[in-house]
Design an enzyme around this catalytic site. Structure first.
Site, PDB file in Angstrom:
ATOM      1  N   HIS A  51      -6.228  -1.085  -8.386  1.00  0.00           N
ATOM      2  CA  HIS A  51      -6.614  -1.957  -7.259  1.00  0.00           C
ATOM      3  C   HIS A  51      -8.121  -2.142  -7.235  1.00  0.00           C
ATOM      4  O   HIS A  51      -8.635  -3.263  -7.125  1.00  0.00           O
ATOM      5  CB  HIS A  51      -6.159  -1.355  -5.929  1.00  0.00           C
ATOM      6  CG  HIS A  51      -6.923  -1.887  -4.746  1.00  0.00           C
ATOM      7  ND1 HIS A  51      -8.159  -1.385  -4.385  1.00  0.00           N
ATOM      8  CD2 HIS A  51      -6.643  -2.871  -3.862  1.00  0.00           C
ATOM      9  CE1 HIS A  51      -8.616  -2.056  -3.337  1.00  0.00           C
ATOM     10  NE2 HIS A  51      -7.708  -2.952  -3.001  1.00  0.00           N
TER      11      HIS A  51
ATOM     12  N   HIS B  67      -5.464  -5.699   0.485  1.00  0.00           N
ATOM     13  CA  HIS B  67      -5.499  -4.413  -0.207  1.00  0.00           C
ATOM     14  C   HIS B  67      -4.124  -4.050  -0.771  1.00  0.00           C
ATOM     15  O   HIS B  67      -3.977  -3.746  -1.964  1.00  0.00           O
ATOM     16  CB  HIS B  67      -5.966  -3.340   0.788  1.00  0.00           C
ATOM     17  CG  HIS B  67      -5.863  -1.935   0.292  1.00  0.00           C
ATOM     18  ND1 HIS B  67      -6.821  -1.354  -0.513  1.00  0.00           N
ATOM     19  CD2 HIS B  67      -4.913  -0.985   0.495  1.00  0.00           C
ATOM     20  CE1 HIS B  67      -6.467  -0.108  -0.782  1.00  0.00           C
ATOM     21  NE2 HIS B  67      -5.315   0.146  -0.191  1.00  0.00           N
TER      22      HIS B  67
ATOM     23  N   ASP C 177       0.845  -1.199   0.000  1.00  0.00           N
ATOM     24  CA  ASP C 177       0.000   0.000   0.000  1.00  0.00           C
ATOM     25  C   ASP C 177       0.880   1.250   0.000  1.00  0.00           C
ATOM     26  O   ASP C 177       0.641   2.201  -0.752  1.00  0.00           O
ATOM     27  CB  ASP C 177      -0.896  -0.034   1.241  1.00  0.00           C
ATOM     28  CG  ASP C 177      -2.017   0.995   1.199  1.00  0.00           C
ATOM     29  OD1 ASP C 177      -2.424   1.410   0.088  1.00  0.00           O
ATOM     30  OD2 ASP C 177      -2.497   1.381   2.275  1.00  0.00           O
TER      31      ASP C 177
ATOM     32  N   HIS D 196      -4.258   2.973  -7.119  1.00  0.00           N
ATOM     33  CA  HIS D 196      -5.424   2.600  -6.311  1.00  0.00           C
ATOM     34  C   HIS D 196      -6.662   2.361  -7.171  1.00  0.00           C
ATOM     35  O   HIS D 196      -7.504   1.525  -6.826  1.00  0.00           O
ATOM     36  CB  HIS D 196      -5.694   3.663  -5.240  1.00  0.00           C
ATOM     37  CG  HIS D 196      -4.977   3.393  -3.950  1.00  0.00           C
ATOM     38  ND1 HIS D 196      -3.644   3.689  -3.767  1.00  0.00           N
ATOM     39  CD2 HIS D 196      -5.393   2.824  -2.791  1.00  0.00           C
ATOM     40  CE1 HIS D 196      -3.277   3.324  -2.538  1.00  0.00           C
ATOM     41  NE2 HIS D 196      -4.321   2.788  -1.937  1.00  0.00           N
TER      42      HIS D 196
END
Length: 365
Positions: free
Chosen positions: A257, A271, A171, A254
């Site tokens: 993602h 995540h 992350d 992101h």
């Protein structure tokens, strides 16, 4: 447009921080309502409660039901009102912390979060993810301020599963690249303005820290011990990445993602594991130098983050699956539109497949 930076009022980190933060908490309130699930309460609850009592702070502990839903938030608020507590403390993982943030927001009371893992940068942020009672996403709650205090007890975090720490590095890996893209695009960050030089510098420090300390920190976590490298990675995963993303912005990594969440084959991933591959795809999308791509590939491989679609679990009907990911990544309102150039699903599709081949080539070395 204004340049804006925001952060928690206080950030504490170190071995036994969960037992020592009471000295600072007493400046916020003289009584706290502590929430944690059963496992975390056994792991860290006594440490937190004893630390509060040693500073003459009253507290009442209550079991968190496991889902950050409006029903659970309202249930705990009713119990907190009955206790008359003047502040709320969440101890545990993301859903517990998000519930504590929501309680403090609705009651206009100070919030302290005590994460027991360092798997994302969410603890420092001014938002909660709200789910239904069945665990389905419902909405984001955006708050006018960040938590009053974030407490990272590195002795507790060192005992957590290593994969969670590595996911936190995944992350954090995106922070610099997304922050720089947003800065170049003059995008509006989650803080409500354009990035400051300070936020951008923290994002860069986050990346540099990962490269310098990530592998050493993973080994320390594997041994369950606190080292200087582990301390620095916990700070990078949580504080540096948290301020970097919230006050600079999110971009392609992101969004990609989020695109991967449409694939059932990726539901087993954390995540940060999906974000790490999204970072590789963003680097391809923006045509980063090969040297930079190889640096990121090497880091991911050394710490245990996925660099190929096969490692992500995408092994069948790849072309159709990745086009679905690409289309979801480019949905209206997605952060991929913070990139400093227009992005189409076809470009994302090409970037993901190219990133996969780069990963395969790296693993074959």
């Amino acid at each position: 447009m204004l340049n804006v930076i925001q952060s928690p009022s206080k950030y504490l980190q170190g071995p036994d921080a969960a037992a020592l933060f009471g000295e600072y908490a007493k400046n916020l309130a003289d009584s706290f309502f502590v929430i944690a699930d059963d496992l975390v309460m056994k792991l860290a609850g006594e440490k937190v409660i004893d630390g509060l009592h040693r500073n003459d702070i009253q507290c009442h502990a209550e079991r968190f039901g496991g889902e950050c839903s409006h029903n659970e938030i309202n249930r705990l608020i009713a119990l907190m009102k009955a206790q008359g507590s003047k502040g709320v403390i969440g101890v545990g993982g993301g859903k517990t912390l998000d519930t504590a943030k929501a309680m403090g927001y609705y009651l206009h009371l100070p919030v302290i979060v005590v994460p027991t893992i360092a798997s994302t940068d969410a603890p420092t942020s001014a938002l909660s993810v709200i789910y239904t009672d069945q665990g389905e996403f419902e909405e984001y709650l955006i708050y006018p301020k960040n938590p009053d205090m974030v407490v990272m007890d590195t002795a507790i975090i060192a005992k957590a599963p290593v994969r969670l720490l590595v996911a936190g590095m995944g992350d954090a890996l995106s922070t610099w690249f997304e922050a720089k893209a947003c800065y170049d695009a003059h995008a509006v960050s989650m803080a409500g303005g354009q990035s400051t030089a300070a936020a951008l510098s923290l994002a860069r420090l986050c990346y540099d820290t990962l490269l310098a300390e990530g592998e050493k920190a993973r080994l320390a976590a594997q041994a369950g011990v606190v080292t200087t490298a582990l301390e620095r990675i916990i700070e990078a995963n949580t504080y540096l990445s948290g301020i970097g993303f919230e006050s600079s912005g999110l971009a392609a990594a992101h969004a990609i993602h989020n695109g991967f969440t449409v694939l059932e084959s990726c539901h087993h991933l954390y995540h940060g594991e999906k974000v790490a591959f999204g970072t590789l795809a963003q680097l391809v999308l923006q045509n980063s130098p090969m040297e930079e791509l190889e640096t990121v590939l090497g880091f991911c491989h050394r710490v245990g983050l996925p660099v190929t679609l096969a490692e992500m679990g995408v092994t069948s009907d790849v072309q159709n699956s990745i086009m679905a990911v690409a289309k979801a990544s480019c949905a209206e309102g997605e952060t991929i539109h913070n990139m400093p150039f227009p992005v189409t699903p076809e470009q994302v599709y090409g970037a993901i497949l190219t990133a996969d081949l780069l990963g395969q080539q790296w693993l074959a070395k």
